[in-house]
Design an enzyme around this catalytic site. Sequence first.
Site, PDB file in Angstrom:
ATOM      1  N   LEU A 145       0.861  -1.175   0.000  1.00 24.27           N
ATOM      2  CA  LEU A 145       0.000   0.000   0.000  1.00 24.27           C
ATOM      3  C   LEU A 145       0.898   1.226   0.000  1.00 24.27           C
ATOM      4  O   LEU A 145       1.962   1.218   0.631  1.00 24.27           O
ATOM      5  CB  LEU A 145      -0.894   0.044   1.247  1.00 24.27           C
ATOM      6  CG  LEU A 145      -2.028  -0.979   1.379  1.00 24.27           C
ATOM      7  CD1 LEU A 145      -2.744  -0.783   2.710  1.00 24.27           C
ATOM      8  CD2 LEU A 145      -3.024  -0.865   0.226  1.00 24.27           C
ATOM      9  N   ASP A 146       0.481   2.279  -0.691  1.00 25.09           N
ATOM     10  CA  ASP A 146       1.226   3.522  -0.626  1.00 25.09           C
ATOM     11  C   ASP A 146       1.287   4.012   0.817  1.00 25.09           C
ATOM     12  O   ASP A 146       0.379   3.737   1.621  1.00 25.09           O
ATOM     13  CB  ASP A 146       0.555   4.605  -1.478  1.00 25.09           C
ATOM     14  CG  ASP A 146       0.688   4.337  -2.972  1.00 25.09           C
ATOM     15  OD1 ASP A 146       1.587   3.564  -3.347  1.00 25.09           O
ATOM     16  OD2 ASP A 146      -0.110   4.905  -3.739  1.00 25.09           O
ATOM     17  N   ARG A 147       2.310   4.770   1.124  1.00 26.36           N
ATOM     18  CA  ARG A 147       2.482   5.292   2.481  1.00 26.36           C
ATOM     19  C   ARG A 147       1.256   6.077   2.949  1.00 26.36           C
ATOM     20  O   ARG A 147       0.838   5.976   4.101  1.00 26.36           O
ATOM     21  CB  ARG A 147       3.721   6.194   2.520  1.00 26.36           C
ATOM     22  CG  ARG A 147       4.027   6.772   3.887  1.00 26.36           C
ATOM     23  CD  ARG A 147       5.333   7.548   3.857  1.00 26.36           C
ATOM     24  NE  ARG A 147       5.702   8.041   5.176  1.00 26.36           N
ATOM     25  CZ  ARG A 147       6.861   8.629   5.453  1.00 26.36           C
ATOM     26  NH1 ARG A 147       7.762   8.785   4.499  1.00 26.36           N
ATOM     27  NH2 ARG A 147       7.122   9.057   6.674  1.00 26.36           N
ATOM     28  N   ASP A 148       0.651   6.846   2.047  1.00 25.19           N
ATOM     29  CA  ASP A 148      -0.471   7.701   2.425  1.00 25.19           C
ATOM     30  C   ASP A 148      -1.809   6.979   2.409  1.00 25.19           C
ATOM     31  O   ASP A 148      -2.829   7.557   2.780  1.00 25.19           O
ATOM     32  CB  ASP A 148      -0.532   8.923   1.504  1.00 25.19           C
ATOM     33  CG  ASP A 148       0.645   9.855   1.707  1.00 25.19           C
ATOM     34  OD1 ASP A 148       1.181   9.886   2.827  1.00 25.19           O
ATOM     35  OD2 ASP A 148       1.034  10.546   0.752  1.00 25.19           O
ATOM     36  N   THR A 149      -1.827   5.734   1.951  1.00 24.18           N
ATOM     37  CA  THR A 149      -3.053   4.941   1.930  1.00 24.18           C
ATOM     38  C   THR A 149      -3.124   4.092   3.194  1.00 24.18           C
ATOM     39  O   THR A 149      -2.149   3.453   3.577  1.00 24.18           O
ATOM     40  CB  THR A 149      -3.088   4.019   0.693  1.00 24.18           C
ATOM     41  OG1 THR A 149      -2.985   4.813  -0.486  1.00 24.18           O
ATOM     42  CG2 THR A 149      -4.378   3.220   0.645  1.00 24.18           C
TER      43      THR A 149
END
Length: 324
Positions: A145-149
Site C-alpha cells: 500500500l502507498d504510504r499515504d493509503t
Amino acid sequence: MVKQSINPAQVNLLVVGEENEGQRLDNFLLALLKGAPKTLVYRIIRKGEVRINKKRAKADSRLQKGDQVRVPPVRLPEANETPDVSPKLQRILNDSILFEDEALLAINKPHGLAVHGGSGVSLGMIEALRKMRPDHSFLELVHRLDRDTSGVILVAKKRRALTVLQKMLVDKKGISKKYLALVHGHWDAAVTDIRLPLLRTERKSGERIVVVSDEGKSCHTRTRLLESGRQYALIEAEPVTGRTHQIRVHCLSQGNTIAGDEKYSDRTEAEQDKTVGIRRLCLHAWKLGFAHPLTGERVRLIAPPDAELKAAYKSVDCLSGELL
C-alpha cells in the site's frame, strides 16, 4: 526472507533453500543485497552478471529449491542498524491486527506509515514487525500500500502462503480488494467499470506520476457509489488489476480527484480540502477477501476507517450507512 549472507567483494554462488522457493529473482537479490539501489540490482540482471544454474535469467524468474544463483561482486553502502521500534508504534501495530494464524498476519495499516524502509524511510511496517517478532524466521509483504493509503495489508509468515497469494494476485483469481475513496465533485452512479490503460511517466520537474495513455498497461477498476454530498462523493473501488496509483488516476480520469491527493489535485481542490479540514489522502483499503493459501477456506477481512477518516466523511456529508 533471505537467510544467506555474501561477501560483496567477490563472486558468490548460492544454493536456493526451501525458504526462498518460488521467489522472484529481483526480490531475492533486493533482500540479499541490503541497501543496494534497485537500479544496480536490475542492471546486473540485465547484463547477465546474475545467473541461475549458469544461465542468464530475467528479473521475474522464479527460483526453485536447489537452484544455484551466481551473484557478482557489488559495491554496497555501509549497513545501518535498523532503529528500534518505539513503544507507540508497537502499540499501534499490535492494536491494528485484524487477523492472524500460523500462515498469515493482517494489519489495518495507519495512514502515513510506509510498508517498508527505503527512500528516506529507515523503518517501515515490515521492518518494525520483524523487530517486534524476532522469533519469526519469515515475515514478508504479500502486497503493498502507498504510504499515504491506510487499510488492510497482508503479511505472510510462511513461504508457501506468500507464493500462493501472490499467484492469486497475478492471475486475478481467488482474491479481491475493495477500497473506500472520498472524491471531489459528483460521481455518476452509472460509472461502475473503468477500463483505461495507465503509463508511468515523469513531470518536467522529475516527479514520477501515472497518466492515462494508449501506450500504457491495461487497467480495470470496478466502482460503486456509496454516498453523495454537496462537494464530495464516497465510492467503493475494486482494482481488478493492480497498477501503481490505479484508483487515484482512474478517479482522476472521471474528473473526480481523491480528496487529500497532493500529487494529482489542483490548487482549488487542495484549498477546498483544507477548508473542510482534510489533511490526508482519503483512500482506504477497506475489504479483502481471499481463499486461505493453506486451507482453501474463504477469509473475509474488513478494516474499519480510523476516527480521522470517519470525521472527514462526516464533515462533507458522505458518511455511508455501510460504515456506521
